[in-house]
Design an enzyme around this catalytic site. Structure first.
Site, PDB file in Angstrom:
ATOM      1  N   HIS A   1       0.840  -1.205   0.000  1.00  0.00           N
ATOM      2  CA  HIS A   1       0.000   0.000   0.000  1.00  0.00           C
ATOM      3  C   HIS A   1       0.878   1.259   0.000  1.00  0.00           C
ATOM      4  CE1 HIS A   1      -3.590   2.396   1.469  1.00  0.00           C
ATOM      5  NE2 HIS A   1      -2.596   3.188   1.828  1.00  0.00           N
ATOM      6  N   GLU A   2       1.810   1.305   0.926  1.00  0.00           N
ATOM      7  CA  GLU A   2       2.644   2.504   1.045  1.00  0.00           C
ATOM      8  C   GLU A   2       3.511   2.691  -0.198  1.00  0.00           C
ATOM      9  OE1 GLU A   2       1.785   4.418   3.327  1.00  0.00           O
ATOM     10  OE2 GLU A   2       0.588   2.911   4.382  1.00  0.00           O
TER      11      GLU A   2
HETATM   12 ZN   LIG Z   1      -2.410   5.231   2.237  1.00  0.00          ZN
END
Ligand SMILES: [Zn+2]
Length: 844
Positions: free
Chosen positions: A289-290
């Site tokens: 995600h990051e």
């Molecule tokens: Zn995020």
């Protein structure tokens, strides 16, 4: 109130030289911001919060300035417009708020230590240095940091260090970027590093409280995620390095600072030899995600916070796309179905919920729009619908063009839709805007009327609601070809049902794959047909049936008593996602029974009936080489068996505890929590309690810590509950970042509910002072609303929270949570007799 002006409209920075001198010992820092930029008018504003401003100069000359704390600003009068260099000298305190520049505390071999890290999103860069703290105000940054350094310390930032002079660390000039993505960290750090195929340095950094192999899993996932994104986006990773830093104190899950991502330790580090598969999946998706944000969010950034969804919805979808590509055997989309999808469907059904795209101006309200179930989960589901419509080839082509057009700049939702529209030749925006701009989602009713199969759509609500006559463009994904792809009208007649059934040779089904954001109410004829062939349905369809029926029951369009009768049909499933859906329904039934009542005993017997055969099949101890499904199903079964007070389960857990009492952390991670809960609940005493609390303080293993928290908060001993509550404010035992989990644990415990509720009411001000500045603060209220289900608690909740409705950032949360509890109380009051009768009827 006057309309807020963005500071960027008055002054546009191009480049910053930031110098910081940080003293941990004295808990303070001082510095200088030198900003080259362009003044559009003579009166300009620069953000600051909690900073003491010593001097302001423009082009080397002192200029008049005024501190305007209400607007978090320095108001500056320039002598002319145009290009100028502003220099601001400042100082401030280092505080333990997990915002701005802040210390994280930890222990190694009994010695207390700290590292310094940063958290600037959404509006806390202004707490570290004066700046135009708006996502659109992109500039380049030269960061220089000095600190009370001793041997063996390391400092890292967005860019590589270029030199150290007189104890000052100078970092390379950044790319053009937003202030909220600046980051640095320093202290006694260990790291593991590698290089991607394309030459990007990837590293994982952590304190030395961790064993070195705890960094390995993250390093591997980070490297492969970046390689995946470079290929998928067809756009190179834009920076020389990608550092992942685990901070012992961290409010959110992780933060996508460009080139220096920061994480809660639990979401980055893990023991490769003893971590549950579930936890590995979670850590991998957080990292992915990051790293998705490094392009989507960092390289191209939303213009203003109203388009936060552009960042978060997208990264939330891509975390699954990436992990599915690099670990296909994990079937990671199943996690999407059991976590994001139900969260979105539940929250989005309450009237008053925000739309994915939400207008916001006030800094206190910017934090409150991070509604995870909406901006992350619903937004991701919305993009999953868009992906299914345009296909991966057009998605990739559209993204490549989007990055090329907007890199180092900003974009809006309309820019994304037009990029995807150009790549696919579809009017994507027209379809997606009905999902983006409107709160809520539809229930599609499928009925046979006068022999004709008809579909109608109407907004679905749980609780009090005002129907606003909303309409969506719904991708129907039917298994009958005769059904239109998109339902744009309120009602559709598909055709003669008997003929359709004959032609298709299978029960009629909508939303195959469960990827469109709606639920279905089938009429009796259609539902009977589906249930008659339930064994032929895939796991996702089975999950979907249970999930939709549960939501319809919460919305009073079905009854829990009906679902109770269906549950045994699904109880033998070997699929973890079917079990997730089944035990979510079963878990809701607990609210219909009073503590220690006959009804509760009956419900326990029902849980036993549902889980006993699976308990026999799976056993307590994980078998080597068992399937992912079995690993992921076991926790549901053990949890059910313990609720049922299954004597064999209790005895097995007890003997596992006794055999491992001197090395509890080494119990298999997938079942450890149940062994500990069982011990505390059924065999608990002061000695066990103290042993676990002591382990909690000493261990650096975040999974083990979570298990201990779950176990200790389940104690039935009122003396021990009282003792636990005294630890809530003791940051040496329970870190503020972990307090919500402890609070929730005690509140959700029948024997602890009163004490936890009394505590939070008495300590609300302290809580606000400690974690009030933080994005997660409002979720304490959500936690309470997820537990309460009686009229008395509803009245108490209202008495306490209604006066707080005007608090900026809490208004929506409090109103929604009142509605959530109200609807649950009404449901329990109206249906408990029918539900308990149904349980009686199925218990053998
Ligand atoms: Zn995020």
């Amino acid at each position: 109130m006057a309309e807020l002006t963005h500071f960027y409209e008055k002054f546009q920075p191009d480049h910053y030289d930031i110098y910081l001198d940080i003293n941990r010992e004295k808990k303070q820092f001082s510095g200088r911001s030198t900003i080259n930029g362009h003044a559009k008018q003579q009166s300009i504003s620069i953000h600051q919060k909690f900073l003491k401003i010593q001097a302001v100069q423009a082009d080397g000359k002192a200029v008049p300035f005024k501190i305007d704390d209400q607007n978090e600003a320095i108001q500056i009068e320039l002598s002319k417009t145009g290009d100028t260099t502003i220099t601001i000298d400042f100082s401030a305190k280092l505080t333990d708020t997990m915002m701005g520049i802040y210390p994280s505390y930890y222990e190694v071999d009994g010695v207390k230590k700290q590292i310094i890290g940063t958290q600037f999103e959404t509006t806390a860069a202004r707490q570290a240095f004066p700046c135009v703290d708006e996502p659109e105000a992109k500039a380049t940054f030269n960061l220089a940091v000095k600190y009370d350094e001793h041997d063996g310390e390391t400092i890292i930032s967005n860019m590589p260090e270029v030199k150290t002079e007189n104890g000052v660390h100078y970092f390379d000039t950044t790319m053009r970027m937003s202030t909220y993505l600046i980051a640095f960290g320093f202290g006694e750090l260990q790291s593991k590093q590698t290089t991607t195929k394309s030459g990007v340095r990837v590293g994982v950094f952590a304190t030395k409280a961790h064993k070195t192999d705890e960094l390995d899993f993250a390093l591997d996932i980070a490297k492969r995620s970046i390689e995946f994104y470079e290929d998928f986006y067809q756009t190179p990773y834009p920076l020389p390095h990608s550092w992942q830093l685990a901070l012992p104190d961290f409010s959110a899950g992780a933060m996508e600072n460009w080139g220096l991502v920061t994480y809660r330790e639990a979401y980055l580090l893990l023991d490769p030899k003893n971590t549950s598969f579930e936890m590995k999946q979670l850590v991998a998706t957080v990292i992915a995600h990051e790293l998705a944000h490094q392009w989507f969010g960092d390289l191209v950034t939303m213009k203003w916070w109203d388009d936060l969804w552009l960042n978060e919805s997208f990264a939330n979808m891509m975390e699954y796309v990436a992990i599915d590509a690099i670990e296909p055997d994990w079937h990671i989309w199943e996690v999407f179905q059991t976590s994001d999808v139900p969260a979105a469907l539940q929250r989005d059904a309450t009237d008053g919920v925000q739309p994915v795209h939400v207008q916001v101006e006030n800094p206190a309200e910017i934090d409150s729009i991070f509604d995870a179930a909406i901006v992350y989960a619903k937004g991701a589901r919305m993009l999953v619908m868009a992906r299914a419509l345009v296909g991966d080839a057009a998605l990739r082509k559209g993204l490549k063009n989007y990055f090329a057009a907007h890199k180092f700049h900003n974009a809006t939702g309309a820019d994304l839709w037009s990029a995807l529209g150009d790549a696919s030749g579809m009017d994507v925006g027209a379809i997606m805007n009905s999902w983006l701009e409107q709160p809520g989602y539809p229930v599609v009713t499928a009925k046979v009327v006068d022999g004709k199969l008809t579909l109608t759509q109407q907004q679905f609500f749980i609780g009090e609601s005002k129907d606003a006559d909303r309409k969506w463009q719904i991708p129907l994904n039917s298994n009958y070809d005769q059904v239109p792809d998109i339902m744009a009208d309120k009602a559709v007649t598909v055709g003669d049902y008997d003929q359709l059934r004959e032609q298709n040779g299978k029960p009629f089904f909508l939303n195959a794959g469960n990827n469109s954001h709606f639920i279905i109410q089938y009429d009796e004829t259609l539902m009977k047909d589906i249930l008659g062939h339930v064994d032929q349905l895939d796991a996702i369809s089975q999950l979907q049936i249970l999930q939709d029926l549960r939501l319809l029951a919460d919305g009073r369009q079905n009854s829990y008593a009906n679902i109770v009768l269906l549950l045994p049909r699904f109880a033998g499933s070997h699929s973890n996602i079917v079990n997730a859906a089944l035990y979510r329904v079963a878990g809701n039934l607990k609210k219909f029974v009073a503590p220690k009542s006959t009804e509760k005993h009956q419900l326990q017997a029902f849980f036993n009936q549902l889980s006993a055969a699976q308990l026999e099949r799976l056993g307590w101890e994980p078998k080597s080489g068992e399937s992912n499904n079995d690993q992921l199903t076991r926790p549901y079964i053990l949890n059910a068996a313990l609720y049922a007070e299954n004597a064999a389960a209790i005895a097995s857990a007890h003997s596992l505890f006794e055999a491992n009492q001197s090395k509890l952390a080494a119990l298999p991670a997938g079942i450890r929590v149940f062994v500990l809960i069982n011990e505390v609940k059924n065999f608990g005493n002061k000695a066990v309690f103290n042993q676990l609390l002591d382990d909690y303080r000493k261990t650096a293993d975040a999974s083990y810590k979570q298990d201990i928290c779950a176990a200790l908060t389940s104690t039935t001993d009122s003396g021990l509950i009282a003792e636990l509550i005294t630890k809530f404010k003791d940051a040496d035992t329970i870190k503020p970042q972990d307090l919500r989990a402890w609070f929730r644990g005690v509140l959700a415990n029948e024997d602890g509910e009163q004490a936890a509720w009394d505590w939070i009411r008495a300590n609300w001000q302290w809580l606000e002072d400690t974690v009030g500045g933080d994005m997660e603060f409002g979720t304490y209220i959500t936690v309470i609303s997820s537990v309460f289900h009686t009229s008395q608690r509803l009245a108490e909740f209202k008495a306490f929270f209604e006066p707080k409705i005007p608090t900026p950032g809490l208004t929506r949360e409090i109103k929604m949570d009142i509605s959530v509890i109200e609807s649950r109380v009404a449901l329990v009051n109206d249906e408990k007799d029918a539900v308990n009768q149904a349980v009686n009827q199925v218990v053998k």
